[in-house]
Every structure is written in C-alpha cells, then in structure tokens.
Design a protein around this motif. Structure first.
Motif, short mmCIF file in Angstrom:
data_model
loop_
_atom_site.label_atom_id
_atom_site.label_comp_id
_atom_site.label_asym_id
_atom_site.label_seq_id
_atom_site.Cartn_x
_atom_site.Cartn_y
_atom_site.Cartn_z
N LYS A 1 0.75 -1.15 0.17
CA LYS A 1 0.00 -0.16 0.33
C LYS A 1 0.95 1.09 0.70
N ARG A 2 2.39 1.18 0.54
CA ARG A 2 2.62 2.31 1.01
C ARG A 2 4.25 1.99 0.11
N ARG B 1 8.92 5.93 -9.43
CA ARG B 1 8.08 7.02 -8.80
C ARG B 1 6.74 7.11 -9.91
N CYS C 1 4.16 4.24 -10.30
CA CYS C 1 3.46 4.98 -8.78
C CYS C 1 2.49 5.94 -8.82
N SER C 2 2.74 6.99 -9.51
CA SER C 2 1.96 8.08 -9.61
C SER C 2 0.66 7.88 -10.70
N GLY D 1 -1.40 5.89 -9.23
CA GLY D 1 -2.08 6.82 -7.89
C GLY D 1 -1.63 6.14 -6.66
N ALA D 2 -0.72 6.05 -6.71
CA ALA D 2 0.01 4.78 -5.33
C ALA D 2 1.10 6.12 -4.83
N GLU D 3 0.74 6.44 -3.30
CA GLU D 3 1.45 7.05 -2.54
C GLU D 3 3.58 6.40 -2.98
N THR D 4 3.93 7.38 -2.66
CA THR D 4 5.79 7.00 -3.16
C THR D 4 6.77 7.43 -2.28
N GLN D 5 7.63 7.34 -2.02
CA GLN D 5 8.31 8.22 -1.44
C GLN D 5 9.60 7.81 -1.21
#
Length: 337
Positions: A190-191, A212, A215-216, A219-223
C-alpha cells in the motif's frame, strides 16, 4: 626461448623469432604472420606446419611488437569501478569473454570516484588500444573527442551522457521501474518506496524516476529514500527507516544494496516478509535461501555482445552517428515480493 652458447661456454636464452619458425617450417616469414592472424588467407597445410614448428621451438607471437607495425594493438581497455558489486564482476567477465571471442585482448583499469576517468583512458591511449569500454563514470567530452581524433572508439555501458561518435548500451530501466511498481501493488503493498543513490548513479536515477512515475500514474503514494552509495552497507543502514515510514513495498535499485536491505530488516526484527522487496540485476546471491530475492535479470552476456558489436562496428565506421542500444530486463519472481 631457445638456448645458445656464449663465448665462455655458458648457455643463455634467446627469444625465438618468426624467422626461426619460417626456417623450421620451410615457409616464408609472411606465411608465419598470416598463420597467426585470425581470418588471414593461408592454407590449412601451411598453418599446421607453422603451428607445429612454433610449438617445437617454443615461439609466442609478440602482440605488442605487432602493434608497432599496425599502429594499433588488439588490446581493448575496460574501465570499471565498483568491483565489490557482484554484478560488476559478472559484467566484466562477460565483456572480457566477448572480446576474446573476437580475437581482442581485454586490459582492465580499475577506477573510482576519486580517479578522473579521462586520466585512465589517457593511459590506455599510450598502448595503442583498439577501443575502450567504460562501465564507470562517463569520461568528459574532451577525452571522447581525443579518442575520436585518434580513431579509438568508446562504448559507454549504462551511462546517460551523449557524445558525438560515442555509442552506449543501456539497461531498460524504464521497464524495470514500471514493472516493479506494478508488481508490488499487485502483491498487496500500500505504501511504496524506492531506495536509490540518484546523485551518484545514472541507472539508479533512471530506475527511481521510472518507478515513481508509474506509481503516480497508478495513484499510489511513494517515497524516495536516498542513499550516498548504492552498496550493501548503505542498504543495511537505511532498512530501519523503511519501518519508521511505514513502507510495506520497496524497490531497491541494485541487488548488492538490496541484500543489505534484507539483512537490515532482519536485524531490525522484521524478517517476516511483511515488507515486500524487489532488487535489480539478479546477482548470484539473489537466489540464496537467505534472500530469495525477487529481482530483474539484466543479462550481462547479452549486454556484452551488444557492447562488443557496437565497438567493432564503430571501428569500421568511425564517423557514424552515435547509437544507443537497450538491454532487455526480465522480472524473476522469488519469495521477497
């Protein structure tokens, strides 16, 4: 070498020459030269006679002396850094084998962040090398121009800089970044996070950006978890940060660093697989039972053939436009994700 008598009765060694071989084989010196030149026109019978005479006399071709006549040796420089990374040693092994199969002889010059790549390549030019393959930092433009002026082709491996008359072979980092994001999400993460030393590596930056970006799109959050170097110790050191950030799916941009990440997670008390991890390169350690790492195969054998093909093609067409070839990657699924 063959012994000969000196004036004092002592025996000393004298280097056997091609003239000695020609005399023993009953052929001309030119025939000896052709016999030891790949693809040269010489009959099978003559070649066998020359080889037999050379074996009996202990003759070896002096390739450096031959380069003085031809103005170019059969040496090809391999400029490499990061030899502690198992993928780099595999990469160099396949490059060396591919060169030898084409009758070139690789000469390795290790380098590092502290060594100017142009200095290393400049040293190679003193040996009249036929070409240079660079797997470390890309050389500055002036050394590429100098090599082009001297007719010495350069091929860059996994480097982003564009230079006139300099060819590149690049792993399909966009594909690996996209696929890593899709696979982690499909596995229930999920993260998401990506571990990369983007400031020190073109491939790390490309893989992280692709990950990244995908992921964008999804619609997924990424770090982004930055590291100073993409190596084992930095991967191990950054592992607790994944837990602090609540990341449950991570793409680590090379397997060498990823092994450190997995060991760091175990040391932090999180070796149960709750954090899904994907690496890149499929080094031998990736399949070890301690890791069973899901990763991307970057086929070093295929990449080496691409590199050597471009190098030889550039020798034949030195003024051709710069070319880029992509090495395909394949996701290898194991326990880690």
């Amino acid at each position: 070498m063959r012994p000969r008598e000196t004036s004092g009765g002592a025996r000393e060694l004298r280097r056997v020459t091609s003239f000695d071989v020609a005399r023993a084989a009953g052929v001309s010196r030119a025939a000896v030269s052709r016999a030891f030149t790949p693809d040269a026109s010489v009959s099978k019978k003559t070649r066998e006679k020359v080889y037999q005479a050379a074996k009996e006399l202990g003759y070896r071709v002096n390739y450096l002396a031959r380069s003085l006549t031809n103005k170019r040796s059969d040496l090809v420089g391999l400029v490499a850094a990061g030899l502690d990374n198992p993928f780099r040693t595999r990469q160099l092994d396949h490059l060396a084998r591919a060169l030898i199969a084409r009758n070139y002889r690789p000469i390795l010059l290790p380098t590092s962040k502290e060594v100017d790549t142009s200095t290393v390549i400049g040293q190679l030019l003193h040996y009249a090398v036929s070409g240079v393959i660079v797997t470390s930092d890309a050389p500055p433009s002036h050394i590429c121009e100098e090599c082009a002026a001297e007719g010495v082709p350069i091929v860059l491996v996994n480097k982003g800089e564009d230079f006139a008359f300099v060819d590149r072979v690049v792993s399909d980092d966009r594909m690996s970044g996209y696929t890593a994001a899709e696979h982690l999400l499909a596995a229930g993460a999920k993260r998401l996070g990506v571990i990369a030393g983007t400031a020190v590596s073109y491939t790390a930056r490309r893989r992280a950006e692709a990950f990244r970006s995908r992921c964008s799109m999804l619609g997924a959050e990424t770090q982004l978890i930055p590291v100073a170097l993409n190596d084992y110790q930095h991967g191990r050191d950054v592992a607790p940060q994944l837990l602090d950030l609540g990341i449950d799916g991570v793409f680590s941009v090379n397997d060498y660093m990823t092994c450190g990440v997995l060991d760091g997670l175990v040391s932090a008390g999180n070796g149960d697989g709750s954090v899904k991890v994907i690496g890149h390169d499929d080094i031998p350690q990736a399949s070890w039972s301690a890791y069973e790492l899901t990763t991307f195969l970057q086929p070093a054998d295929l990449q080496a053939e691409q590199v050597v093909d471009l190098l030889i093609s550039r020798m034949a067409e030195p003024d051709a436009v710069a070319r880029v070839e992509f090495t395909p990657v394949t996701l290898i699924k194991r326990r880690s994700a």
